[in-house]
Design a protein around this motif. Structure first.
Motif, mmCIF file in Angstrom:
data_model
loop_
_atom_site.group_PDB
_atom_site.id
_atom_site.type_symbol
_atom_site.label_atom_id
_atom_site.label_comp_id
_atom_site.label_asym_id
_atom_site.label_seq_id
_atom_site.Cartn_x
_atom_site.Cartn_y
_atom_site.Cartn_z
ATOM 1 N N SER A 80 26.014 4.157 -41.127
ATOM 2 C CA SER A 80 24.969 5.174 -40.997
ATOM 3 C C SER A 80 25.597 6.551 -40.883
ATOM 4 O O SER A 80 26.823 6.691 -40.808
ATOM 5 N N GLY A 81 24.755 7.580 -40.886
ATOM 6 C CA GLY A 81 25.243 8.945 -40.761
ATOM 7 C C GLY A 81 26.123 9.340 -41.924
ATOM 8 O O GLY A 81 25.810 9.070 -43.089
ATOM 9 N N ALA A 82 27.254 9.962 -41.631
ATOM 10 C CA ALA A 82 28.169 10.401 -42.678
ATOM 11 C C ALA A 82 28.800 9.231 -43.414
ATOM 12 O O ALA A 82 29.302 9.394 -44.524
ATOM 13 N N SER A 83 28.777 8.041 -42.821
ATOM 14 C CA SER A 83 29.355 6.839 -43.439
ATOM 15 C C SER A 83 28.266 5.931 -44.009
ATOM 16 O O SER A 83 28.469 4.718 -44.137
ATOM 17 N N TYR A 84 27.125 6.512 -44.351
ATOM 18 C CA TYR A 84 25.956 5.756 -44.806
ATOM 19 C C TYR A 84 26.271 4.807 -45.967
ATOM 20 O O TYR A 84 26.958 5.167 -46.923
ATOM 21 N N ILE A 85 25.779 3.585 -45.836
ATOM 22 C CA ILE A 85 25.836 2.598 -46.918
ATOM 23 C C ILE A 85 24.406 2.135 -47.183
ATOM 24 O O ILE A 85 23.710 1.698 -46.264
ATOM 25 N N PHE A 122 16.928 4.969 -45.372
ATOM 26 C CA PHE A 122 17.290 6.118 -46.192
ATOM 27 C C PHE A 122 18.518 6.829 -45.623
ATOM 28 O O PHE A 122 18.798 6.744 -44.431
ATOM 29 N N PRO A 123 19.230 7.570 -46.479
ATOM 30 C CA PRO A 123 20.332 8.406 -45.970
ATOM 31 C C PRO A 123 19.772 9.565 -45.165
ATOM 32 O O PRO A 123 18.579 9.873 -45.208
ATOM 33 N N LEU A 124 20.650 10.221 -44.439
ATOM 34 C CA LEU A 124 20.251 11.360 -43.624
ATOM 35 C C LEU A 124 19.830 12.512 -44.523
ATOM 36 O O LEU A 124 20.560 12.913 -45.425
ATOM 37 N N VAL A 125 18.620 13.034 -44.300
ATOM 38 C CA VAL A 125 18.140 14.210 -45.032
ATOM 39 C C VAL A 125 17.748 15.269 -44.014
ATOM 40 O O VAL A 125 17.708 15.012 -42.816
ATOM 41 N N SER A 126 17.461 16.453 -44.506
ATOM 42 C CA SER A 126 17.103 17.529 -43.588
ATOM 43 C C SER A 126 15.798 17.210 -42.873
ATOM 44 O O SER A 126 14.959 16.453 -43.362
ATOM 45 N N GLU A 127 15.625 17.808 -41.706
ATOM 46 C CA GLU A 127 14.408 17.596 -40.935
ATOM 47 C C GLU A 127 13.190 18.085 -41.713
ATOM 48 O O GLU A 127 12.129 17.462 -41.685
ATOM 49 N N ALA A 128 13.342 19.217 -42.423
ATOM 50 C CA ALA A 128 12.221 19.752 -43.208
ATOM 51 C C ALA A 128 11.823 18.782 -44.308
ATOM 52 O O ALA A 128 10.638 18.565 -44.568
ATOM 53 N N ALA A 129 12.812 18.180 -44.969
ATOM 54 C CA ALA A 129 12.507 17.217 -46.029
ATOM 55 C C ALA A 129 11.846 15.977 -45.460
ATOM 56 O O ALA A 129 10.927 15.413 -46.050
ATOM 57 N N ARG A 130 12.303 15.562 -44.289
ATOM 58 C CA ARG A 130 11.718 14.375 -43.664
ATOM 59 C C ARG A 130 10.269 14.624 -43.290
ATOM 60 O O ARG A 130 9.393 13.801 -43.538
ATOM 61 N N ARG A 131 9.994 15.800 -42.687
ATOM 62 C CA ARG A 131 8.620 16.117 -42.281
ATOM 63 C C ARG A 131 7.705 16.240 -43.487
ATOM 64 O O ARG A 131 6.537 15.864 -43.443
ATOM 65 N N GLY A 132 8.243 16.794 -44.575
ATOM 66 C CA GLY A 132 7.419 16.998 -45.765
ATOM 67 C C GLY A 132 7.339 15.793 -46.670
ATOM 68 O O GLY A 132 6.656 15.840 -47.696
ATOM 69 N N HIS A 133 8.007 14.710 -46.313
ATOM 70 C CA HIS A 133 8.008 13.476 -47.127
ATOM 71 C C HIS A 133 8.358 13.798 -48.579
ATOM 72 O O HIS A 133 7.726 13.313 -49.521
ATOM 73 N N ILE A 134 9.384 14.634 -48.762
ATOM 74 C CA ILE A 134 9.728 15.095 -50.105
ATOM 75 C C ILE A 134 10.321 13.976 -50.950
ATOM 76 O O ILE A 134 10.035 13.847 -52.131
ATOM 77 N N TYR A 135 11.153 13.175 -50.338
ATOM 78 C CA TYR A 135 11.870 12.163 -51.110
ATOM 79 C C TYR A 135 11.311 10.772 -50.852
ATOM 80 O O TYR A 135 11.214 10.322 -49.714
ATOM 81 N N GLY A 136 10.962 10.089 -51.948
ATOM 82 C CA GLY A 136 10.446 8.728 -51.838
ATOM 83 C C GLY A 136 11.452 7.685 -52.252
ATOM 84 O O GLY A 136 11.184 6.483 -52.153
ATOM 85 N N GLY A 137 12.622 8.114 -52.750
ATOM 86 C CA GLY A 137 13.626 7.156 -53.179
ATOM 87 C C GLY A 137 14.967 7.831 -53.386
ATOM 88 O O GLY A 137 15.036 9.061 -53.566
ATOM 89 N N PHE A 138 16.020 7.038 -53.351
ATOM 90 C CA PHE A 138 17.381 7.530 -53.571
ATOM 91 C C PHE A 138 18.136 6.538 -54.432
ATOM 92 O O PHE A 138 18.079 5.324 -54.196
ATOM 93 N N ALA A 139 18.859 7.048 -55.426
ATOM 94 C CA ALA A 139 19.679 6.206 -56.303
ATOM 95 C C ALA A 139 21.151 6.458 -56.014
ATOM 96 O O ALA A 139 21.550 7.593 -55.733
#
Length: 410
Positions: A96-101, A198-215
């Motif tokens: 998790s965090g900087a070592s996210y898998i 999910f990987p760590l994203v900014s607080e603003a992105a998390r609150r705004g539900h900007i990202y629904g997926g990551f590749a």
């Protein structure tokens, strides 16, 4: 209790973690012998890989080598143990965090052991699939896409795979991919599950539900919230792009990467309105600033809308063949400016100006519509219609009933 199917070994599932013991096959009488290997998944925090081994002499050194997905580089570490003729060694991998898998990743690993007599033995390879053991995962594969999901009916997953199949073939054809490795889609069911996966994203992105997926290209996996056709096509496009760009010198700008992923989606999800507002307001992002996704949450949606529109312009005006050639040029190590000039015979700045001219012309022809005003107008129109119906019904009753003391004139 979650159960995982493995070729060898036994499984014990715990809440939030899983321990799996892997037994090596029959082996000749080596001076150092691996008795068993096991791993424990404490999702999403860490993975603990353990080894039990014995030797004729004292085991003095154990090195663990592991690789995520098809990454070229192997990582190594030194498990902790007490030197002896029989040892139990364990190594902790932070996930998790900087070592996210990401969930769904295949991890291959092996050991190199040394003893006090100078003997060195390399173990056979082991493998595991890193995923949340708190769920009973199911799998379904169609073509080169393998879906991992839980708590959904099989029919709904099979239906979506059938729908996206032809679109995925289109993407591969444009990118010149005849065969690919198996790609994995990990389908999540809720925002809370995404928060863990999910990987760590900014607080603003998390609150705004900007990202629904990551590749994750080199890992051949993407993580997505919901069984969404657009999301699957979008993230698979990213994985295909990564597969097509085999050269370490290839650098693709974010606007082209995201734009092509959105071009193949089944719908635009209202991005035209976002783009039209920006054109009218003179707030379009300059293309040369779109090499990476913006950091400000308010710019992200416009970035996606612009990226899709520009890629669509390039394909609509020039065709799909030049887009294929563009990726080939990028794969040769050419910068995007060089690749565009080579393939389209115009500069990137000229391409941007042509797109903006077309965009401005199209926006000028379309009347501006304020969503709030439109919504208010619809509400008012609905209220007027209801009032008219009420008045009409009362008028009919007045005609069909004899007048009484309580009647009033309409």
């Amino acid at each position: 209790m979650a159960l995982l199917s493995l070729a060898v070994g036994a499984l014990v599932a715990l809440v939030g973690s899983v321990t799996v013991e892997l037994s090596p096959g029959p082996q000749p009488q080596e001076p150092i012998r691996v008795i068993s290997s096991s791993y424990d998944i404490d999702f999403p925090n860490q993975l603990v890989i353990s080894l039990e081994a014995e030797a004729d002499g004292q085991i003095t050194e154990v090195t663990l080598f592991y690789r995520l997905g098809r990454q070229r580089v192997r990582v190594y570490g030194y498990p902790s143990f007490t030197p002896s003729n029989r040892v139990t060694a364990s190594f902790r991998v932070k996930t998790s965090g900087a070592s996210y898998i990401p969930s769904g990743v295949d991890i291959e690993y092996y050991y190199v052991l040394r003893d006090a007599n100078g003997n060195t033995v390399e173990s056979e390879p082991f493998s595991l699939e890193y995923k949340d053991p708190g769920y009973q995962w199911r799998t379904l594969q169609q073509g080169d896409l393998k879906v991992l999901w839980h708590n959904r009916p099989l029919d709904s997953v099979a239906e979506v795979l059938t729908e996206v199949g032809p679109r995925l073939d289109e993407i591969k054809a444009m990118l010149g991919l005849e065969t690919t490795t198996t790609m994995k889609a990990v389908i999540l069911n809720s925002g809370s599950e995404a928060g863990r996966s999910f990987p760590l994203v900014s607080e603003a992105a998390r609150r705004g539900h900007i990202y629904g997926g990551f590749a994750f290209g080199e890992l051949d996996v993407f993580v997505l919230v919901g069984l969404d056709r657009n999301g699957i096509v979008h993230e698979m496009t990213h994985l295909y792009i990564d597969e097509s760009l085999s050269s370490p010198l290839a650098k693709i700008p974010a606007w082209l990467n995201e734009g092509l992923a959105m071009y193949f989606e089944f719908s635009s999800r209202g991005r035209e309105a976002t783009l039209a507002d920006a054109v009218r307001g003179g707030s379009l992002l300059p293309l040369r600033s779109m090499g990476s996704i913006p950091g400000r949450a308010q710019d992200v949606r416009l970035f996606y809308a612009q990226s899709r529109s520009l890629v669509k312009h390039m394909i609509d005006v020039h065709g799909r063949e030049p887009m294929s050639a563009l990726f080939s040029s990028i794969n040769e190590g050419k910068r995007i400016e060089e690749a565009v000039a080579e393939v389209y015979e115009i500069s990137l700045d000229q391409m941007e100006r042509q797109w903006k001219t077309e965009l401005t012309r199209g926006t000028a022809l379309a009347p501006a519509m304020n969503p709030g005003t439109v919504g208010t107008s619809l509400i008012i129109a609905g209220a007027v219609s209801i009032a008219a119906v009420v008045v009409f019904v009362r008028w009919l009753r007045h005609l069909t009933r004899p007048p009484g003391p309580s009647d009033t004139e309409l």
